[in-house]
Design a protein around this motif. Structure first.
Motif, short mmCIF file in Angstrom:
data_model
loop_
_atom_site.label_atom_id
_atom_site.label_comp_id
_atom_site.label_asym_id
_atom_site.label_seq_id
_atom_site.Cartn_x
_atom_site.Cartn_y
_atom_site.Cartn_z
N ILE A 212 2.53 -13.64 13.46
CA ILE A 212 1.03 -13.61 14.26
C ILE A 212 0.71 -11.85 14.24
N ARG A 213 1.75 -11.02 14.35
CA ARG A 213 1.28 -9.47 14.32
C ARG A 213 0.85 -9.30 12.95
N LEU A 214 1.48 -9.57 11.99
CA LEU A 214 0.97 -9.39 10.64
C LEU A 214 -0.58 -9.73 10.21
N GLU A 215 -0.88 -11.10 10.95
CA GLU A 215 -1.96 -11.57 10.72
C GLU A 215 -3.09 -10.61 11.46
N GLU A 216 -2.79 -10.47 12.97
CA GLU A 216 -3.57 -9.55 13.41
C GLU A 216 -3.89 -8.20 12.98
N ALA A 217 -2.75 -7.58 12.39
CA ALA A 217 -2.82 -6.20 11.51
C ALA A 217 -3.64 -6.29 10.48
N LEU A 218 -3.82 -7.53 9.78
CA LEU A 218 -4.65 -7.73 8.59
C LEU A 218 -6.31 -7.82 8.99
N HIS A 219 -6.08 -8.50 9.99
CA HIS A 219 -7.59 -8.79 10.62
C HIS A 219 -8.32 -7.48 11.19
N ASP A 220 -7.36 -6.93 11.77
CA ASP A 220 -7.80 -5.46 12.43
C ASP A 220 -8.28 -4.52 11.37
N LYS A 221 -7.48 -4.56 10.44
CA LYS A 221 -7.74 -3.50 8.94
C LYS A 221 -8.69 -3.96 8.23
N ARG A 222 -9.08 -5.29 8.36
CA ARG A 222 -9.87 -6.08 7.48
C ARG A 222 -9.46 -5.85 5.82
N ILE A 223 -8.13 -6.33 5.87
CA ILE A 223 -7.24 -6.25 4.64
C ILE A 223 -7.01 -7.58 4.40
N SER A 224 -7.39 -8.03 3.22
CA SER A 224 -6.80 -9.48 2.90
C SER A 224 -5.32 -9.56 2.54
N MET A 225 -4.70 -10.70 2.60
CA MET A 225 -3.28 -10.83 2.21
C MET A 225 -2.83 -10.31 0.90
N ARG A 226 -3.79 -10.85 -0.08
CA ARG A 226 -3.53 -10.02 -1.42
C ARG A 226 -3.66 -8.69 -1.74
N LYS A 227 -4.65 -7.88 -1.17
CA LYS A 227 -4.70 -6.41 -1.00
C LYS A 227 -3.61 -5.84 -0.16
N ALA A 228 -3.11 -6.47 0.79
CA ALA A 228 -1.94 -5.71 1.48
C ALA A 228 -0.63 -6.02 0.42
N SER A 229 -0.51 -6.94 -0.18
CA SER A 229 0.65 -7.41 -0.98
C SER A 229 0.55 -6.12 -2.17
N LEU A 230 -0.48 -6.19 -2.78
CA LEU A 230 -0.95 -5.16 -4.02
C LEU A 230 -0.79 -3.60 -3.60
N ASP A 231 -1.24 -3.51 -2.43
CA ASP A 231 -1.05 -1.78 -1.92
C ASP A 231 0.17 -1.44 -1.58
N ALA A 232 1.07 -2.64 -1.23
CA ALA A 232 2.35 -2.28 -0.93
C ALA A 232 3.18 -2.36 -2.08
N GLY A 233 2.89 -2.71 -3.17
CA GLY A 233 3.44 -2.80 -4.60
C GLY A 233 4.14 -4.05 -4.76
N PHE A 234 3.85 -4.98 -4.12
CA PHE A 234 4.38 -6.56 -4.30
C PHE A 234 3.42 -7.23 -5.19
N SER A 235 3.80 -8.52 -5.44
CA SER A 235 2.99 -9.49 -6.19
C SER A 235 1.91 -9.84 -5.06
N GLU A 236 0.82 -10.30 -5.66
CA GLU A 236 -0.37 -10.50 -5.14
C GLU A 236 0.02 -11.63 -3.83
N THR A 237 0.94 -12.29 -4.31
CA THR A 237 1.23 -13.65 -3.33
C THR A 237 2.25 -13.31 -2.23
#
Length: 84
Positions: A12-37
């Protein structure tokens, strides 16, 4: 000391953070240096990211890992009073 966390609260907190920052799951993954999924696996599939990976993801999102996992310390026992 036993430390536990609530995986549902983490999602829930991850989803809220992504929503608040308007970042997709894919972008968050790639920005952190992980695979897109990576984040999709955590949120949608319930995968455990591991402490190091979660810390890296939180750092890239500008979040506190302890907030995301809502740590609770289960070793604490508070004195109780009996009510008669």
């Amino acid at each position: 000391m036993n430390v536990s966390y609530d995986p549902k609260a983490m999602v829930i907190r991850l989803e809220e953070a992504l929503h608040d920052k308007r970042i997709s799951m894919r972008k968050a993954s790639l920005d952190a240096g992980f695979s897109e999924t990576f984040v999709h696996g955590i949120i949608k599939l319930g995968r455990d990211p591991g402490v190091q990976n979660l810390t890296g993801l939180c750092d890239s999102l500008g979040l506190s890992a302890s907030y995301i996992i809502s740590v609770s310390y289960t070793h604490l026992t508070l004195p109780t009073k009996r009510i008669v």
